[in-house]
Design an enzyme around this catalytic site. Structure first.
Site, PDB file in Angstrom:
ATOM      1  N   THR A  28       9.212   0.564  -3.689  1.00  0.00           N
ATOM      2  CA  THR A  28       8.959   1.850  -3.002  1.00  0.00           C
ATOM      3  C   THR A  28       9.453   1.722  -1.557  1.00  0.00           C
ATOM      4  OG1 THR A  28       6.839   1.190  -2.063  1.00  0.00           O
ATOM      5  CG2 THR A  28       6.777   2.104  -4.283  1.00  0.00           C
TER       6      THR A  28
ATOM      7  N   TYR B 216      -4.405  -5.775   6.659  1.00  0.00           N
ATOM      8  CA  TYR B 216      -4.111  -5.171   5.349  1.00  0.00           C
ATOM      9  C   TYR B 216      -5.081  -5.695   4.281  1.00  0.00           C
ATOM     10  CZ  TYR B 216      -1.324  -3.435   1.404  1.00  0.00           C
ATOM     11  OH  TYR B 216      -0.916  -2.786   0.267  1.00  0.00           O
TER      12      TYR B 216
ATOM     13  N   ASP C  28      -4.036  14.099   6.625  1.00  0.00           N
ATOM     14  CA  ASP C  28      -4.094  12.765   7.229  1.00  0.00           C
ATOM     15  C   ASP C  28      -5.395  12.154   6.726  1.00  0.00           C
ATOM     16  OD1 ASP C  28      -4.546  10.497   8.700  1.00  0.00           O
ATOM     17  OD2 ASP C  28      -4.103  11.403  10.632  1.00  0.00           O
ATOM     18  N   VAL C  29      -5.295  11.141   5.866  1.00  0.00           N
ATOM     19  CA  VAL C  29      -6.497  10.622   5.196  1.00  0.00           C
ATOM     20  C   VAL C  29      -7.519  10.027   6.161  1.00  0.00           C
ATOM     21  CG1 VAL C  29      -5.407  10.208   2.953  1.00  0.00           C
ATOM     22  CG2 VAL C  29      -5.407   8.378   4.677  1.00  0.00           C
TER      23      VAL C  29
ATOM     24  N   LYS D  92      -7.972  -3.632   2.226  1.00  0.00           N
ATOM     25  CA  LYS D  92      -7.892  -3.483   0.766  1.00  0.00           C
ATOM     26  C   LYS D  92      -9.089  -4.132   0.064  1.00  0.00           C
ATOM     27  CE  LYS D  92      -4.067  -1.086   0.400  1.00  0.00           C
ATOM     28  NZ  LYS D  92      -4.114   0.282  -0.139  1.00  0.00           N
TER      29      LYS D  92
ATOM     30  N   ASN E 239      -4.524   6.956  -2.852  1.00  0.00           N
ATOM     31  CA  ASN E 239      -3.345   6.086  -2.913  1.00  0.00           C
ATOM     32  C   ASN E 239      -2.723   5.827  -1.541  1.00  0.00           C
ATOM     33  OD1 ASN E 239      -0.622   5.073  -4.173  1.00  0.00           O
ATOM     34  ND2 ASN E 239      -0.065   6.854  -2.923  1.00  0.00           N
TER      35      ASN E 239
ATOM     36  N   ASP F 204      -0.355  14.638   1.800  1.00  0.00           N
ATOM     37  CA  ASP F 204       0.372  13.607   2.559  1.00  0.00           C
ATOM     38  C   ASP F 204       0.609  14.112   3.983  1.00  0.00           C
ATOM     39  OD1 ASP F 204       2.607  11.737   3.356  1.00  0.00           O
ATOM     40  OD2 ASP F 204       2.494  11.160   1.258  1.00  0.00           O
TER      41      ASP F 204
HETATM   42  P1  NAD Z   1       4.865   4.125   0.654  1.00  0.00           P
HETATM   43  O1  NAD Z   1       4.904   3.722   2.086  1.00  0.00           O
HETATM   44  O2  NAD Z   1       6.124   4.130  -0.128  1.00  0.00           O
HETATM   45  O3  NAD Z   1       4.131   5.527   0.501  1.00  0.00           O
HETATM   46  C1  NAD Z   1       2.894   5.756   1.129  1.00  0.00           C
HETATM   47  C2  NAD Z   1       2.684   7.240   1.273  1.00  0.00           C
HETATM   48  O4  NAD Z   1       1.442   7.385   2.006  1.00  0.00           O
HETATM   49  C3  NAD Z   1       3.777   7.922   2.092  1.00  0.00           C
HETATM   50  O5  NAD Z   1       4.168   9.122   1.456  1.00  0.00           O
HETATM   51  C4  NAD Z   1       3.108   8.176   3.429  1.00  0.00           C
HETATM   52  O6  NAD Z   1       3.593   9.327   4.113  1.00  0.00           O
HETATM   53  C5  NAD Z   1       1.647   8.357   3.013  1.00  0.00           C
HETATM   54  N1  NAD Z   1       0.730   8.144   4.126  1.00  0.00           N
HETATM   55  C6  NAD Z   1       0.761   7.165   5.062  1.00  0.00           C
HETATM   56  N2  NAD Z   1      -0.223   7.355   5.957  1.00  0.00           N
HETATM   57  C7  NAD Z   1      -0.906   8.464   5.563  1.00  0.00           C
HETATM   58  C8  NAD Z   1      -2.023   9.157   6.077  1.00  0.00           C
HETATM   59  N3  NAD Z   1      -2.636   8.775   7.199  1.00  0.00           N
HETATM   60  N4  NAD Z   1      -2.452  10.250   5.419  1.00  0.00           N
HETATM   61  C9  NAD Z   1      -1.830  10.671   4.282  1.00  0.00           C
HETATM   62  N5  NAD Z   1      -0.763  10.068   3.770  1.00  0.00           N
HETATM   63  C10 NAD Z   1      -0.294   8.962   4.391  1.00  0.00           C
HETATM   64  O7  NAD Z   1       3.816   3.128  -0.044  1.00  0.00           O
HETATM   65  P2  NAD Z   1       3.643   2.755  -1.596  1.00  0.00           P
HETATM   66  O8  NAD Z   1       4.353   1.489  -1.825  1.00  0.00           O
HETATM   67  O9  NAD Z   1       3.928   3.929  -2.440  1.00  0.00           O
HETATM   68  O10 NAD Z   1       2.084   2.413  -1.592  1.00  0.00           O
HETATM   69  C11 NAD Z   1       1.090   3.272  -2.137  1.00  0.00           C
HETATM   70  C12 NAD Z   1      -0.220   2.510  -2.166  1.00  0.00           C
HETATM   71  O11 NAD Z   1      -0.068   1.327  -2.972  1.00  0.00           O
HETATM   72  C13 NAD Z   1      -0.690   2.020  -0.800  1.00  0.00           C
HETATM   73  O12 NAD Z   1      -2.083   2.127  -0.702  1.00  0.00           O
HETATM   74  C14 NAD Z   1      -0.267   0.562  -0.777  1.00  0.00           C
HETATM   75  O13 NAD Z   1      -1.066  -0.213   0.099  1.00  0.00           O
HETATM   76  C15 NAD Z   1      -0.476   0.187  -2.230  1.00  0.00           C
HETATM   77  N6  NAD Z   1       0.307  -0.969  -2.653  1.00  0.00           N
HETATM   78  C16 NAD Z   1       1.673  -0.952  -2.607  1.00  0.00           C
HETATM   79  C17 NAD Z   1       2.398  -2.079  -3.024  1.00  0.00           C
HETATM   80  C18 NAD Z   1       3.904  -2.141  -3.010  1.00  0.00           C
HETATM   81  O14 NAD Z   1       4.480  -3.248  -3.232  1.00  0.00           O
HETATM   82  N7  NAD Z   1       4.634  -1.053  -2.778  1.00  0.00           N
HETATM   83  C19 NAD Z   1       1.707  -3.210  -3.481  1.00  0.00           C
HETATM   84  C20 NAD Z   1       0.319  -3.187  -3.522  1.00  0.00           C
HETATM   85  C21 NAD Z   1      -0.379  -2.053  -3.116  1.00  0.00           C
END
Ligand code: NAD
Length: 275
Positions: free
Chosen positions: A192, A157, A63-64, A161, A90, A37
């Site tokens: 989250t 977004y 950093d992905v 996706k 993720n 992360d």
């Molecule tokens: P979040 O924002 O709570 O956590 C995301 C994590 O990714 C954080 O720890 C952040 O520091 C890290 N991150 C961001 N940019 C980064 C980078 N460039 N390199 C490495 N790490 C990075 O989000 P979440 O809700 O846990 O979402 C996780 C995944 O699930 C995401 O891909 C999101 O699009 C997807 N998603 C989430 C939801 C939701 O409702 N929460 C719904 C559908 C899909």
């Protein structure tokens, strides 16, 4: 026997949110997890929590959207644990703006994290997984059910996706001979920090938003990280040995409810208007 005993996995974006939930579950099933992360402090906290529960974990700053950073993460897996078996792509960022107000830079940032990140993750992990021979590997990519029910402001977004699904299927075809399976999960709303961001965009409290969103879900609740983590565990373990290039929606039936009931509502209005 634990379901992932001895497996080594990289989970991106796992300092918090869904990723952390995935890391905790996979570590509990015997995997050695790399919390990868950009958030260092929270990442180290997650490692402490997992190790306190008896799991094996380490943090790697990643950093992905950066290829060099990815090579460092894969090298870390090999140096620390000798192999790489599982990758969970993720990490992702939410972003909302109408198309005509969105700058090209903003569009590109969403693509860089959400889509380039998945491409780079696969690109750098597959060579390490190929070294596992017949044991191969498993890659799980996290998309979003917004792909099926897009909303205003979600062009970047949703496009990013949707791309994740396309890359998943091509990777499944390209690396099946190397025994590497690649699948996509589509989460719905999950509670989250990303969800908190959505609440503030709508100017609503978290409680209000949880209740509004729950009404859009067949199973009447917003998801929790563990809901997504369980699906990841299935796709990462031998239980899904014959599953590749697949799409698994984990949203409590939100897409079905929104498409079915929206149509029913329209039909009911049309029928009422006809009399
Ligand atoms: P979040 O924002 O709570 O956590 C995301 C994590 O990714 C954080 O720890 C952040 O520091 C890290 N991150 C961001 N940019 C980064 C980078 N460039 N390199 C490495 N790490 C990075 O989000 P979440 O809700 O846990 O979402 C996780 C995944 O699930 C995401 O891909 C999101 O699009 C997807 N998603 C989430 C939801 C939701 O409702 N929460 C719904 C559908 C899909």
């Amino acid at each position: 026997m634990k379901r992932l005993q001895g497996k080594v996995c990289i989970i991106t974006g796992s300092s918090g949110g869904i990723g952390k939930g995935i890391a905790e579950l996979l570590a509990g099933e015997g995997a050695k997890v790399i919390i990868a992360d950009i958030l260092e402090e929270k990442g180290h906290e997650a490692v402490k929590e997992i190790t306190a529960q008896g799991g094996t974990a380490s943090f790697r700053k990643l950093d992905v959207s950066d290829g060099e950073s990815w090579q460092g993460a894969v090298d870390h897996a090999i140096a620390a644990y000798g192999r790489l078996d599982i990758l969970v792509n993720n990490a992702g960022i939410a972003f909302s703006k109408p198309i005509i107000d969105m700058s090209l830079q903003e569009w590109r940032r969403v693509m860089a994290v959400n889509l380039d990140g998945v491409f780079l993750g696969i690109k750098h992990s597959v060579p390490a997984m190929k070294r596992n021979g017949a044991q191969g590997g498993a890659i799980v990519n996290i998309s979003s059910n917004y792909v099926f029910v897009p909303g205003k402001g979600q062009a970047a977004y949703c496009a990013s996706k949707s791309g994740v699904n396309a890359v998943t299927k091509v990777a499944a075809i390209e690396y099946a001979h190397d025994h590497i399976r690649v699948n996509t999960i589509y989460p719905g709303f999950v509670d989250t920090p990303m969800f908190d961001q959505v609440c503030s965009q709508f100017g609503k409290s978290k409680e209000e938003m949880l209740s509004i969103m729950a009404r859009t879900v067949l199973l009447n609740r917003v998801g929790k990280p563990i809901d997504i983590a369980r699906a990841v565990l299935f796709l990462a373990s031998e239980d899904s040995d014959f599953v590749t290039g697949a799409e698994l929606t984990v949203d409590g039936g939100e897409v079905i409810k929104r498409t079915f009931y929206d149509d029913m509502e329209k039909l009911a209005k049309e029928a009422a208007g006809a009399h």
